[in-house]
Design an enzyme around this catalytic site. Structure first.
Site, PDB file in Angstrom:
ATOM      1  N   ASN A  13      -3.459  90.449  87.521  1.00  0.00           N
ATOM      2  CA  ASN A  13      -3.263  88.958  88.060  1.00  0.00           C
ATOM      3  C   ASN A  13      -2.935  87.937  86.729  1.00  0.00           C
ATOM      4  O   ASN A  13      -3.530  87.721  85.803  1.00  0.00           O
ATOM      5  CB  ASN A  13      -4.528  88.428  88.529  1.00  0.00           C
ATOM      6  N   LYS A  15      -1.605  85.193  86.689  1.00  0.00           N
ATOM      7  CA  LYS A  15      -2.068  83.653  86.912  1.00  0.00           C
ATOM      8  C   LYS A  15      -0.900  82.784  86.439  1.00  0.00           C
ATOM      9  O   LYS A  15       0.153  83.391  86.857  1.00  0.00           O
ATOM     10  CB  LYS A  15      -3.350  83.248  86.100  1.00  0.00           C
ATOM     11  N   HIS A 103      -8.251  83.554  95.841  1.00  0.00           N
ATOM     12  CA  HIS A 103      -8.806  83.657  94.614  1.00  0.00           C
ATOM     13  C   HIS A 103      -9.833  82.350  94.023  1.00  0.00           C
ATOM     14  O   HIS A 103      -9.361  81.372  94.861  1.00  0.00           O
ATOM     15  CB  HIS A 103      -7.722  83.690  93.644  1.00  0.00           C
ATOM     16  N   GLU A 105      -9.880  80.310  91.631  1.00  0.00           N
ATOM     17  CA  GLU A 105      -9.307  79.431  91.179  1.00  0.00           C
ATOM     18  C   GLU A 105      -8.758  78.706  92.235  1.00  0.00           C
ATOM     19  O   GLU A 105      -8.384  77.370  92.195  1.00  0.00           O
ATOM     20  CB  GLU A 105      -8.360  79.865  90.043  1.00  0.00           C
ATOM     21  N   GLU A 175     -15.022  89.510  93.029  1.00  0.00           N
ATOM     22  CA  GLU A 175     -14.856  88.919  91.904  1.00  0.00           C
ATOM     23  C   GLU A 175     -15.964  87.651  91.779  1.00  0.00           C
ATOM     24  O   GLU A 175     -15.796  86.577  91.974  1.00  0.00           O
ATOM     25  CB  GLU A 175     -13.684  88.027  91.552  1.00  0.00           C
ATOM     26  N   GLY A 181     -13.015  85.262  83.384  1.00  0.00           N
ATOM     27  CA  GLY A 181     -12.253  84.923  82.264  1.00  0.00           C
ATOM     28  C   GLY A 181     -13.167  84.320  81.222  1.00  0.00           C
ATOM     29  O   GLY A 181     -12.756  83.465  80.281  1.00  0.00           O
ATOM     30  N   SER A 221     -13.380  89.636  83.727  1.00  0.00           N
ATOM     31  CA  SER A 221     -13.714  89.867  82.528  1.00  0.00           C
ATOM     32  C   SER A 221     -13.540  91.693  82.312  1.00  0.00           C
ATOM     33  O   SER A 221     -14.286  91.954  81.628  1.00  0.00           O
ATOM     34  CB  SER A 221     -14.928  89.422  81.882  1.00  0.00           C
TER      35      SER A 221
END
Ligand code: PGA
Length: 258
Positions: A13, A15, A103, A105, A175, A181, A221
């Site tokens: 991913n 991003k 996701h 985010e 996730e 992250g 991570s």
């Protein structure tokens, strides 16, 4: 054995990283780094602008090793007056194979809710795109002991009325939001617990055979050091990788574990 009959799936991913030139350079650098006999499924979710060039490039390379190119989002509408949006048909036309939906985010910064994500999942299936649905609890939800409650809510709302025949095309990424992250991955045992719960839910909602066919990825991570421990777990079918997918070296290191 659950999950392990399938080859592992590694999804990058990216991003909001990489221009078209950077994306193509990455692809050219990645290829020679991969073990020629790796049996992994390799997926790359790139920014919209890089999708067509990447899809064209990977099409030329199918003989070498197949890489599926995917988007990181799409509209919940077929078409219309939705300035700035990209539809499933637009993605299909340029050779996109999958799309990340829900996701954390997107949920956090763009306020996406489960009913909207559900519309996107339905549209993706209808268009022939493989949805990669992200679910996972926040740190507060985990602390309050609500992990399974949250997973159940996200699964039942995002997959509402999705027919089990489509299940085998579905990819789910677990996730946990608190692990994304920041270098603090979940333990493989904690992740496996959630993956087991997800597989079980799919089995109850559809049937055990269909549930087995769904690839359930762990994300948060993941790196070249911790990846192999996740892959040992029974219900972890692969990994969704953000930061460690940004260089061909670090992504290939993980793929070559397969
Ligand atoms: P990370 O991101 O690997 O950088 O934690 C994963 C993701 O957000 O999909």
């Amino acid at each position: 054995m659950a999950g392990k009959a399938k080859s592992h799936l590694f999804a990058a991913n990216w991003k909001m990283h990489k221009t078209v030139n950077e994306a193509l350079d990455y692809l050219h650098e990645l290829r020679p780094l991969l073990h020629p006999k790796h049996s992994a499924k390799v997926y790359i979710a790139a920014p919209f602008t890089a999708l067509k060039p990447l899809a064209e490039e990977t099409k030329k390379e199918q003989g070498a090793f197949p890489i599926a190119i995917g988007a990181q989002n799409m509209s919940d509408h077929l078409e219309g007056a939705f300035t700035g949006e990209i539809s499933a048909a637009m993605l299909m036309e340029i050779g996109v194979k999958f799309v990340i939906l829900g996701h954390s985010e997107r949920r956090r910064f763009f306020h996406e809710k489960d009913d909207l994500i559900h519309r996107k999942v339905s549209l993706a299936f209808n268009a022939g795109l493989q949805p990669l649905l992200c679910i996972g609890e926040t740190a507060e939800e985990r602390k309050a002991g609500k992990t399974e409650e949250i997973l159940e809510k996200q699964l039942s709302e995002c997959l509402k009325e999705i027919k089990k025949e489509l299940g085998q095309k579905l990819i789910i990424a677990y996730e946990p939001v608190w692990a994304i992250g920041n270098g603090h991955a979940a333990t493989p045992q904690d992740a496996e617990k959630s993956h087991h719960f997800i597989r079980d839910w799919l089995g109850k909602n559809w049937d055990a055979l269909t549930a087995e066919k769904v690839s359930i990825l762990y994300g948060g991570s993941v790196n070249g050091t911790n990846a192999k421990d996740f892959l040992k777990e029974k219900n972890i079918d692969g990994l969704l990788i953000g930061g460690a997918s940004l260089t061909p070296h670090s992504f290939s290191e993980i793929i070559n574990l397969n």
